[in-house]
Design a protein around this motif. Structure first.
Motif, PDB file in Angstrom:
ATOM      1  N   LEU A  34       0.836  -1.129   0.123  1.00  0.00           N
ATOM      2  CA  LEU A  34      -0.209  -0.109  -0.041  1.00  0.00           C
ATOM      3  C   LEU A  34       0.822   1.273  -0.038  1.00  0.00           C
ATOM      4  O   LEU A  34       0.316   2.220  -0.401  1.00  0.00           O
ATOM      5  CB  LEU A  34      -0.979   0.169   1.279  1.00  0.00           C
ATOM      6  N   LEU A  35       2.050   1.138   0.701  1.00  0.00           N
ATOM      7  CA  LEU A  35       2.845   2.327   0.392  1.00  0.00           C
ATOM      8  C   LEU A  35       3.998   2.072  -0.579  1.00  0.00           C
ATOM      9  O   LEU A  35       4.853   3.502  -0.536  1.00  0.00           O
ATOM     10  CB  LEU A  35       3.509   2.593   1.683  1.00  0.00           C
ATOM     11  N   GLY A  36       3.820   1.482  -1.616  1.00  0.00           N
ATOM     12  CA  GLY A  36       4.861   1.633  -2.583  1.00  0.00           C
ATOM     13  C   GLY A  36       4.371   1.365  -3.910  1.00  0.00           C
ATOM     14  O   GLY A  36       3.714   0.348  -4.259  1.00  0.00           O
ATOM     15  N   GLU A  37       4.243   2.409  -4.861  1.00  0.00           N
ATOM     16  CA  GLU A  37       3.487   2.420  -5.877  1.00  0.00           C
ATOM     17  C   GLU A  37       4.026   1.672  -7.023  1.00  0.00           C
ATOM     18  O   GLU A  37       3.490   1.046  -7.984  1.00  0.00           O
ATOM     19  CB  GLU A  37       3.361   3.829  -6.569  1.00  0.00           C
ATOM     20  N   ARG A  38       5.339   0.990  -6.882  1.00  0.00           N
ATOM     21  CA  ARG A  38       6.171   0.239  -8.076  1.00  0.00           C
ATOM     22  C   ARG A  38       5.451  -1.050  -8.236  1.00  0.00           C
ATOM     23  O   ARG A  38       5.202  -1.455  -9.382  1.00  0.00           O
ATOM     24  CB  ARG A  38       7.603   0.035  -7.220  1.00  0.00           C
ATOM     25  N   GLY A  39       4.949  -1.783  -7.209  1.00  0.00           N
ATOM     26  CA  GLY A  39       4.345  -2.869  -7.411  1.00  0.00           C
ATOM     27  C   GLY A  39       3.006  -2.684  -8.110  1.00  0.00           C
ATOM     28  O   GLY A  39       2.514  -3.557  -8.928  1.00  0.00           O
ATOM     29  N   TRP A  40       2.129  -1.584  -7.906  1.00  0.00           N
ATOM     30  CA  TRP A  40       1.122  -1.311  -8.580  1.00  0.00           C
ATOM     31  C   TRP A  40       1.100  -1.016  -9.940  1.00  0.00           C
ATOM     32  O   TRP A  40       0.500  -1.503 -10.675  1.00  0.00           O
ATOM     33  CB  TRP A  40       0.272  -0.190  -7.959  1.00  0.00           C
ATOM     34  N   LYS A  41       2.321  -0.130 -10.317  1.00  0.00           N
ATOM     35  CA  LYS A  41       2.632   0.294 -11.463  1.00  0.00           C
ATOM     36  C   LYS A  41       2.906  -0.998 -12.423  1.00  0.00           C
ATOM     37  O   LYS A  41       2.678  -0.910 -13.722  1.00  0.00           O
ATOM     38  CB  LYS A  41       3.965   1.305 -11.574  1.00  0.00           C
ATOM     39  N   ASN A  42       3.731  -2.013 -11.865  1.00  0.00           N
ATOM     40  CA  ASN A  42       4.283  -3.394 -12.607  1.00  0.00           C
ATOM     41  C   ASN A  42       3.072  -4.149 -12.839  1.00  0.00           C
ATOM     42  O   ASN A  42       3.274  -4.920 -13.808  1.00  0.00           O
ATOM     43  CB  ASN A  42       5.172  -3.940 -11.778  1.00  0.00           C
ATOM     44  N   ARG A  43       1.937  -4.073 -12.197  1.00  0.00           N
ATOM     45  CA  ARG A  43       0.789  -5.215 -12.336  1.00  0.00           C
ATOM     46  C   ARG A  43      -0.450  -4.504 -13.146  1.00  0.00           C
ATOM     47  O   ARG A  43      -1.166  -5.070 -13.781  1.00  0.00           O
ATOM     48  CB  ARG A  43       0.341  -5.556 -11.038  1.00  0.00           C
ATOM     49  N   PHE A  44      -0.533  -3.124 -12.871  1.00  0.00           N
ATOM     50  CA  PHE A  44      -1.998  -2.398 -13.236  1.00  0.00           C
ATOM     51  C   PHE A  44      -1.765  -1.224 -14.006  1.00  0.00           C
ATOM     52  O   PHE A  44      -0.650  -0.420 -13.645  1.00  0.00           O
ATOM     53  CB  PHE A  44      -2.995  -2.308 -12.104  1.00  0.00           C
ATOM     54  N   GLU A  45      -2.548  -0.908 -14.918  1.00  0.00           N
ATOM     55  CA  GLU A  45      -2.459   0.683 -15.322  1.00  0.00           C
ATOM     56  C   GLU A  45      -3.502   1.564 -14.526  1.00  0.00           C
ATOM     57  O   GLU A  45      -4.271   0.819 -13.612  1.00  0.00           O
ATOM     58  CB  GLU A  45      -3.386   0.507 -16.724  1.00  0.00           C
ATOM     59  N   SER A  46      -3.352   2.884 -14.456  1.00  0.00           N
ATOM     60  CA  SER A  46      -4.050   3.709 -13.880  1.00  0.00           C
ATOM     61  C   SER A  46      -5.506   3.616 -14.076  1.00  0.00           C
ATOM     62  O   SER A  46      -5.644   3.068 -15.359  1.00  0.00           O
ATOM     63  CB  SER A  46      -3.746   5.125 -14.060  1.00  0.00           C
ATOM     64  N   ASN A  47      -6.428   3.675 -13.317  1.00  0.00           N
ATOM     65  CA  ASN A  47      -8.009   3.444 -13.528  1.00  0.00           C
ATOM     66  C   ASN A  47      -8.390   2.024 -14.213  1.00  0.00           C
ATOM     67  O   ASN A  47      -9.168   1.985 -15.119  1.00  0.00           O
ATOM     68  CB  ASN A  47      -8.154   4.874 -14.653  1.00  0.00           C
ATOM     69  N   SER A  48      -7.838   1.045 -13.690  1.00  0.00           N
ATOM     70  CA  SER A  48      -8.190  -0.035 -14.298  1.00  0.00           C
ATOM     71  C   SER A  48      -8.766  -1.101 -13.284  1.00  0.00           C
ATOM     72  O   SER A  48      -8.919  -2.146 -13.848  1.00  0.00           O
ATOM     73  CB  SER A  48      -6.681  -0.815 -14.947  1.00  0.00           C
ATOM     74  N   VAL A  49      -8.542  -0.948 -11.937  1.00  0.00           N
ATOM     75  CA  VAL A  49      -8.944  -1.779 -11.175  1.00  0.00           C
ATOM     76  C   VAL A  49     -10.493  -1.636 -10.562  1.00  0.00           C
ATOM     77  O   VAL A  49     -10.637  -0.490 -10.426  1.00  0.00           O
ATOM     78  CB  VAL A  49      -7.799  -1.824  -9.765  1.00  0.00           C
ATOM     79  N   THR A  50     -11.314  -2.633 -10.602  1.00  0.00           N
ATOM     80  CA  THR A  50     -12.778  -2.428 -10.259  1.00  0.00           C
ATOM     81  C   THR A  50     -12.771  -2.417  -8.888  1.00  0.00           C
ATOM     82  O   THR A  50     -13.654  -1.418  -8.286  1.00  0.00           O
ATOM     83  CB  THR A  50     -13.589  -3.559 -10.932  1.00  0.00           C
ATOM     84  N   ALA A  51     -12.089  -3.157  -8.096  1.00  0.00           N
ATOM     85  CA  ALA A  51     -12.454  -3.264  -6.634  1.00  0.00           C
ATOM     86  C   ALA A  51     -11.192  -3.833  -5.877  1.00  0.00           C
ATOM     87  O   ALA A  51     -10.516  -4.611  -6.472  1.00  0.00           O
ATOM     88  CB  ALA A  51     -13.425  -4.429  -6.221  1.00  0.00           C
ATOM     89  N   ILE A  52     -10.780  -3.188  -4.725  1.00  0.00           N
ATOM     90  CA  ILE A  52      -9.840  -3.813  -3.765  1.00  0.00           C
ATOM     91  C   ILE A  52     -10.699  -4.374  -2.679  1.00  0.00           C
ATOM     92  O   ILE A  52     -11.258  -3.291  -1.912  1.00  0.00           O
ATOM     93  CB  ILE A  52      -8.906  -2.434  -3.433  1.00  0.00           C
ATOM     94  N   LEU A  53     -10.029  -5.291  -1.961  1.00  0.00           N
ATOM     95  CA  LEU A  53     -10.407  -5.631  -0.525  1.00  0.00           C
ATOM     96  C   LEU A  53      -9.382  -5.658   0.209  1.00  0.00           C
ATOM     97  O   LEU A  53      -8.358  -6.216  -0.110  1.00  0.00           O
ATOM     98  CB  LEU A  53     -11.343  -6.951  -0.691  1.00  0.00           C
TER      99      LEU A  53
END
Length: 186
Positions: A34-53
């Motif tokens: 949650l505190l590191g954007e790198r993992g997010w950037k490597n897996r997903f594009e901005s505005n691409s995730v429907t839901a987070i639990l």
């Protein structure tokens, strides 16, 4: 990229050993922090995730870290996407429960609550997500007097095991509730 393959991406943050949400992408802190954007950037594009639990994850962050983590999630959620977040409830009136979930936990270093940095109530959790740009809907929570409130919510939108709705410990008497919200990107 995963987001190019799937059109409806649903992600569990800090899934642990549980799989209460089949069909969702289950991640651990090392994969998606949650505190590191790198993992997010490597897996997903901005505005691409429907839901987070995130079930019992945000209490391991300070308030400000929680805001920063929510901002990262906001960036990757689609319009009308949401975070279903559950944390221990600071307004639940039970001394044993509060001792178990308190900052630093009740004792040994291997206790899951040892790394708790905050115990939220509905006001602090709502404020945290609103500071990151979300609209917040309370699903299950205790008020200042310890009274429990619950709205109808659908497990198909993300199952929270530690809830009044799903946890068998809470079937007759509330013994281990969670403060549960949906934080929606509008």
């Amino acid at each position: 990229m995963l987001s190019e393959i799937l059109s409806d991406i649903k992600v569990v943050i800090g899934a642990g050993e549980y799989n209460n949400n089949p069909g969702w992408v289950h991640t651990q802190e090392e994969e998606l922090n949650l505190l590191g954007e790198r993992g997010w950037k490597n897996r997903f594009e901005s505005n691409s995730v429907t839901a987070i639990l995130a079930e019992h994850v945000w209490e391991h962050l300070t308030f400000q870290e929680g805001v920063e983590g929510a901002k990262i999630c906001f960036k990757y959620l689609k319009h009308n996407g949401y975070i279903r977040c559950a944390v221990p409830d600071g307004y639940f009136k039970n001394e044993d429960y509060q001792n178990t979930v308190k900052v630093g936990g009740p004792g040994p270093l291997d206790h899951p609550a040892y790394s708790h940095k905050i115990v939220h109530n509905y006001q602090t959790l709502t404020n945290m997500f609103e500071m990151a740009g979300f609209e917040v809907n309370l699903l299950e929570y205790c008020d200042e007097e310890g009274n429990f409130h619950a709205k109808k919510w659908d497990g198909r939108d993300g199952v929270i095991f530690r809830s009044k709705k799903y946890d068998p410990r809470n079937s007759t008497t509330l013994v281990f509730p969670s403060l549960i919200v949906d934080a929606i990107k509008r």
